[in-house]
Design an enzyme around this catalytic site. Structure first.
Site, PDB file in Angstrom:
ATOM      1  N   SER A 484       0.984  -1.030   0.045  1.00 52.62           N
ATOM      2  CA  SER A 484      -0.042   0.110   0.043  1.00 52.62           C
ATOM      3  C   SER A 484       0.690   1.472  -0.067  1.00 52.62           C
ATOM      4  O   SER A 484       0.383   2.153  -0.351  1.00 52.62           O
ATOM      5  CB  SER A 484      -0.878   0.043   1.235  1.00 52.62           C
ATOM      6  OG  SER A 484      -0.172  -0.047   2.378  1.00 52.62           O
ATOM      7  N   HIS A 505      -3.159  -3.838  -4.985  1.00 49.71           N
ATOM      8  CA  HIS A 505      -3.451  -3.014  -3.791  1.00 49.71           C
ATOM      9  C   HIS A 505      -4.932  -3.350  -3.522  1.00 49.71           C
ATOM     10  O   HIS A 505      -5.723  -2.754  -3.771  1.00 49.71           O
ATOM     11  CB  HIS A 505      -3.090  -1.681  -3.924  1.00 49.71           C
ATOM     12  CG  HIS A 505      -3.366  -0.906  -2.443  1.00 49.71           C
ATOM     13  ND1 HIS A 505      -3.666   0.542  -2.413  1.00 49.71           N
ATOM     14  CD2 HIS A 505      -3.423  -1.428  -1.272  1.00 49.71           C
ATOM     15  CE1 HIS A 505      -4.093   0.977  -1.181  1.00 49.71           C
ATOM     16  NE2 HIS A 505      -3.736  -0.362  -0.431  1.00 49.71           N
ATOM     17  N   GLU A 517      -6.273  -1.619  -6.615  1.00 47.75           N
ATOM     18  CA  GLU A 517      -5.529  -0.848  -7.680  1.00 47.75           C
ATOM     19  C   GLU A 517      -4.442  -1.853  -8.161  1.00 47.75           C
ATOM     20  O   GLU A 517      -3.929  -2.636  -7.510  1.00 47.75           O
ATOM     21  CB  GLU A 517      -4.796   0.266  -6.769  1.00 47.75           C
ATOM     22  CG  GLU A 517      -5.905   1.355  -6.484  1.00 47.75           C
ATOM     23  CD  GLU A 517      -4.986   2.468  -5.474  1.00 47.75           C
ATOM     24  OE1 GLU A 517      -5.439   3.603  -5.720  1.00 47.75           O
ATOM     25  OE2 GLU A 517      -4.514   1.986  -4.609  1.00 47.75           O
ATOM     26  N   ASN A 555      -4.487   6.634  -2.094  1.00 47.37           N
ATOM     27  CA  ASN A 555      -3.930   7.139  -0.794  1.00 47.37           C
ATOM     28  C   ASN A 555      -3.124   8.561  -1.229  1.00 47.37           C
ATOM     29  O   ASN A 555      -2.910   9.229  -0.414  1.00 47.37           O
ATOM     30  CB  ASN A 555      -2.846   5.991  -0.436  1.00 47.37           C
ATOM     31  CG  ASN A 555      -3.531   4.986   0.440  1.00 47.37           C
ATOM     32  OD1 ASN A 555      -4.511   5.246   0.933  1.00 47.37           O
ATOM     33  ND2 ASN A 555      -2.956   3.978   0.635  1.00 47.37           N
TER      34      ASN A 555
END
Length: 782
Positions: A484, A505, A517, A555
Site C-alpha cells: 500500500s 493493492h 488498484e 492514498n
C-alpha cells in the site's frame, strides 16, 4: 410497528451490488419445445429475437430473448418487439393464457436501460413522464387487464423486470441461489416508474413493500413466496413445465387466483395503516426519520417514495390511475436531479470497469497467497470464486486463524441462504493451507500461475519473499505484491523476472471492499497487466490501473485530505465538529473516525509517505503536533486509544443492570482526553463554519485527484471517480470528484481554490489541468 425504524437505506457499499441492467450474462439456452395438440394461433408474431411457442391448452409461451444484449432489459429492443407480440396474442382467440420465460441464462429481465432514462431526462421532465413512465404504465395496465399471464422467473428479475412480472397474474420462480426479485431503482436515485410503487404494496402490503422499495434489496424465491410476491417455486429444470401447467389450469378454471388480505396482527396493522391517519403518520414519520439519519438527507429518492406512498394511501389511489399518475410525476422529479445523475454515473462507471481493456491475459488456474492475516485470508477467500487457492503462512497457528476467518464468512453466506451448504463445501475444497515447515509446500507453489504476497510492509521482507518465490514458482508465474506504500519498482529490483512483477493493492477488508488498484512498474509486461486486471474481475473487484508513484491513486488523494484534517482539528473548538461537517458533505465517516479505524499510525504513515513527492501540496499540517500525538500513544481504535473515545456497547450482565441501564444516559463517542492533552499546546481554536470545513477538506482531495489525472497516474476520469467512491467512500451521489467538478463548473471551482490559496496558502493552488479546462470550458466527462 418499530420494524420500520430499522430500515436500511442507501449506503455507499450498497451501490456496488446493483445489477440494474448489467452487461454480464452467459450463453443463451433454448427452452424445450412442446408437442402441441391445441389449435395453433393464427399469424404467429414475427420477432427478430423473442420467440413464441404454442403449447397444449391454448397457452402461448413467449421466450424473451432480446437481440444485441446478453441480458433482457427494458429498452428500445424491448419496445420494438414485446408490446407487438402481446397485442397479437391478446387478439388471437386460440390463445387462452400466456407464459413469459427468458431465453437468457441467469436473467429474466435485469431491469431498465439506464442510458435510455438518461437520454429522456436530457430532453425534458415531460419526456420522462410521457416517453418513459406512460409507455410502461400503458403496457403493464393492458397486460394486467388482458388474458391470464404467468411470469416464469429464473435469475435476475429486477426493476422494470419485476414490474413486468407484477403486471402478470401469476409468478413462478426457480429456487436457484441466483434468482432474485427486487426494485433497486432507489440506488440510482430513482423510484420504480413502471407501477412498482403501486402494485408491490397492493400485492404484499405496505409493511413488506417499504423495506424493498427503500433499500433496493432483492428477495430470493423462497423469501418472495413467503411475502406473496411469488406464487410457486420450483427447480430450474422444471420452470417451463411448471409455469405451463399453472397457465393451463388458470385458463381452464382449475386454478383460481385468490389473494386474500393478510390475517392476524399483520393484517390488522395493514388495515390500520390504510384507515387511520395517526397510524399511517406514525409509520411514515418514523421511517422518514430513519431514512434521514442513515442517508444524511443527501438522497431524495427514499423520501420521495415515502411521500408518494403516503399520498397514494391518503387519496385511496393505490394501484389506480391516480396512483400511477402520482408515480410518474415523482419519477420524473427524481430523474431530473443531480443526485440521480451522479448515481447513474456510478452505475455506468461500474459497468465500464467490469470489462478488461487490456488484451491477451495469461491463463490462471491456481493462485497462491502468502500471509494468512486479515488481508491475506480475505484475498484467498475472494480468489476462491474462480481459482484453486494456496494459502501459506509461517506457522500452523497463523494459518488456522486465516482458514477459520474464511470458513466463518462462508458459514454466514449459508445462513443468509446466499449459497448452499454443498456449494460452500465444494468451494472450500479448492483451498489448500500450507506452512513453512511443510517441505511439500514448494511442490504446490510450483503449480501456481499467480502468487499474491500479503506480508508486512517491509522492503527487506518483500525482497526475501520475492527471491524465495522465484526459486519455486514456474517461469510464467506472476508475482503480485499487495503493498500500500512501497514502490513496486523497488520491490521488483531483486527479481530475475521483473516483467512478471506487479502491484495489486487491495483495500481492507478485502472480502468486502470492491476496489483493487493494479500497479505496474515500468518493466511490467502488458500481458501481466491484462492478467492482473482479469484476476481482479474474477475476484469480484473493480480494477483500476495506477502509475507506480507514492500513494498510487487513492492514498495519494487521501494524503492531502489527512493533511488538511491535521490543520482543521487544531482550529475547531471541538474535533467532533470536524467529523460532523465532513459527514454532512457526504463522506461515510469523518477524518477523526477514519484515522481511528484504519489506525492513526497508518494514516500518519500515508501522510509521511506522500509528503516528499507532493511538497507544498502537503504543507498544511504541523509535523511536530503529529509527532506529539503519536508520542502520547494515540494509535487508533483497535489499540484502545485514538482521537476519540468509544463506548464499549456491551450488554449488561444481569437483569438488574439491564433495567437500571434504561434510566442512565448512554455514553457517546467523544474526544479522547489523552489526544486532547497531546494536542493542547498546538491548539488555535477559532470560529469556523461547517461549510468552510467541507469546502477545505473536499478541495484537498478533489484537487489532488485532478493532479493524478494530469500526471497520468490514472488512465481517465471514470477510473478516478470510481476509485474515489469505492476506495474511501467519496460521496456516491456526486458521481465522484471529476463529476463533482463538472457539476460545479471548472471555472467556479478554480475560483474557489484560488480564494482558499489566498487565505490559507499554496497547498490549495489549483492543478494546471483544471485551470486549462476552466479556460476552455471543457468538462471531464462528455
Amino acid at each position: 410497528l418499530t420494524r420500520f425504524s430499522r430500515l436500511a437505506v442507501l449506503q455507499a457499499a450498497r451501490f456496488s451490488g446493483v445489477r440494474f441492467a448489467s452487461s454480464s450474462g452467459r450463453a443463451i439456452v433454448a427452452s424445450r419445445r412442446f408437442a402441441s395438440t391445441a389449435a395453433k394461433p393464427a399469424d404467429a408474431p414475427k420477432a427478430t429475437g423473442c420467440k413464441v411457442k404454442n403449447a397444449p391448452g391454448g397457452v402461448a409461451v413467449v421466450v424473451l430473448d432480446l437481440p444485441g444484449s446478453k441480458v433482457n432489459t427494458i429498452g428500445q429492443s424491448f419496445y420494438d418487439e414485446v408490446p407487438q407480440i402481446i397485442d397479437q396474442l391478446e387478439k388471437d382467440p386460440a390463445v387462452k393464457a400466456i407464459v413469459f420465460i427468458s431465453g437468457k441464462e441467469g436473467d429474466f429481465i435485469a431491469g431498465a436501460d439506464v442510458n435510455m432514462i438518461t437520454e429522456l431526462a436530457k430532453k425534458s421532465r415531460e419526456a420522462v413522464k410521457t416517453e418513459g413512465c406512460a409507455l410502461l404504465h400503458d403496457l403493464f395496465n393492458k397486460m394486467e387487464k388482458g388474458k391470464p399471464k404467468v411470469a416464469a422467473i429464473n435469475g435476475s428479475c429486477l426493476g422494470g423486470g419485476l414490474e413486468f412480472a407484477l403486471a402478470c397474474h401469476y409468478r413462478v420462480a426457480t429456487d436457484q441461489p441466483g434468482t432474485s426479485l427486487g426494485l433497486p431503482e432507489v440506488m440510482l436515485g430513482l423510484l420504480p416508474g413502471g407501477g412498482g410503487t403501486q402494485r408491490l404494496p397492493k400485492l404484499i402490503g405496505i409493511q413488506n413493500a417499504l423495506p424493498m422499495l427503500l433499500s433496493g434489496g432483492g428477495k430470493k424465491a423462497k423469501q418472495a413466496k413467503g411475502l406473496g410476491l411469488v406464487d410457486v417455486t420450483c427447480p430450474k429444470e422444471q420452470l417451463e413445465a411448471c409455469a405451463l401447467k399453472c397457465a393451463q389450469d388458470i385458463a381452464s378454471g382449475a386454478l383460481k387466483i385468490k389473494r386474500p388480505p393478510p390475517k392476524g396482527i399483520p393484517g390488522q396493522i395493514e388495515k390500520a395503516i390504510a384507515e387511520y391517519s395517526f397510524v399511517r403518520n406514525y409509520i411514515f414519520d418514523t421511517t422518514k426519520a430513519t431514512v434521514l439519519k442513515q442517508s444524511g438527507g443527501h438522497y431524495p429518492a427514499p423520501l420521495k417514495i415515502l411521500e408518494l406512498l403516503k399520498n397514494s394511501l391518503e387519496t385511496k389511489a393505490l394501484a389506480k390511475p391516480a396512483g400511477f399518475a402520482l408515480e410518474a410525476d415523482a419519477f420524473a422529479d427524481l430523474a431530473m436531479t443531480s443526485v440521480s445523475d451522479g448515481l447513474k454515473a456510478v452505475f455506468s462507471g461500474q459497468t465500464a470497469l467490469k470489462k478488461n481493456p487490456f488484451k491477451n491475459p495469461k491463463p490462471v488456474k491456481t493462485v497462491g497467497v502468502l500471509g494468512a492475516g486479515l488481508m491475506g485470508a480475505g484475498i484467498a477467500e475472494i480468489s476462491l470464486k474462480g481459482y484453486n487457492v494456496l494459502l501459506k503462512d509461517v506457522n500452523l497457528k497463523n494459518l488456522q486463524r486465516g482458514e477459520q476467518q474464511i470458513e466463518a464468512n462462508f458459514r454466514k453466506k449459508v445462513s443468509k441462504k446466499a449459497i448452499s451448504e454443498f456449494d460452500k463445501n465444494v468451494t472450500l475444497s479448492k483451498l489448500v493451507g500450507l506452512t513453512d515447515d511443510q517441505p511439500y509446500w514448494t511442490k504446490h507453489f510450483g503449480q501456481s500461475d499467480l502468487v499474491i504476497e500479503a506480508v508486512f510492509e517491509d522492503l527487506g521482507l518483500k525482497h526475501k519473499v520475492m527471491e524465495q518465490m522465484e526459486k519455486v514458482v514456474p517461469a510464467h508465474c506472476i508475482i503480485a505484491t499487495n503493498t500500500s506504500s512501497l514502490s513496486v519498482a523497488d520491490i521488483a529490483k531483486v527479481s530475475k523476472r521483473p516483467e512478471n512483477v506487479i502491484g495489486m493493492h487491495y483495500f481492507s477488508p478485502a472480502d468486502k471492499m470492491q476496489l483493487v488498484e493494479i500497479i505496474p512498474h515500468k518493466g511490467t509486461s502488458p500481458e501481466v497487466i491484462a492478467t492482473a486486471v482479469q484476476v481482479g474481475l474474477k475476484q469480484g473487484k473493480l480494477p483500476v490501473v495506477c502509475k507506480d508513484v507514492a500513494g498510487f491513486y487513492v492514498n495519494r488523494c487521501l494524503a492531502p485530505y489527512i493533511d488538511e484534517s491535521m490543520v482543521l482539528v487544531f482550529e475547531v473548538e471541538n474535533m467532533m465538529d470536524l467529523d460532523k461537517a465532513v459527514k454532512g458533505f457526504g463522506f461515510p465517516v469523518g477524518p477523526m473516525v477514519l484515522a481511528d479505524e484504519v489506525g492513526v499510525d497508518v494514516a500518519f504513515h500515508v501522510h509521511a509517505n506522500v509528503r516528499p513527492e507532493l511538497k507544498e501540496r502537503m504543507s498544511g499540517a504541523n509535523i511536530a503536533a503529529m509527532d506529539a500525538i503519536q508520542a502520547a500513544g494515540v494509535k487508533g481504535k483497535r489499540f484502545g486509544c485514538g482521537f476519540l473515545s468509544y463506548p464499549s456497547g456491551g450488554k449488561k450482565a444481569g437483569l438488574v443492570d439491564q433495567v437500571t441501564g434504561l434510566f442512565k444516559s448512554k455514553p457517546k463517542v467523544g474526544p479522547n482526553p489523552v489526544a486532547l492533552a497531546a494536542m493542547k499546546p498546538y491548539m488555535k481554536p477559532t470560529k469556523i463554519s461547517a461549510e468552510e470545513i467541507q469546502t477545505r477538506m473536499a478541495a484537498r482531495f478533489i484537487n489532488e485527484a485532478v493532479f493524478c489525472l494530469q500526471d497520468g497516474i490514472i488512465r481517465n476520469a471514470v477510473d478516478g471517480d470510481m476509485a474515489a467512491i469505492f476506495g474511501v467512500g467519496f460521496p456516491p451521489f456526486t458521481g465522484g470528484p471529476f463529476r463533482y467538478i463538472d457539476r460545479i463548473g471548472a471555472q467556479k471551482y478554480v475560483d474557489t481554490l484560488n480564494q482558499l490559496a489566498d487565505r490559507h496558502g499554496a497547498r490549495f493552488k489549483p492543478a494546471p489541468l483544471l485551470v486549462d479546462m476552466a479556460k476552455s470550458g471543457k468538462k471531464f466527462h462528455p
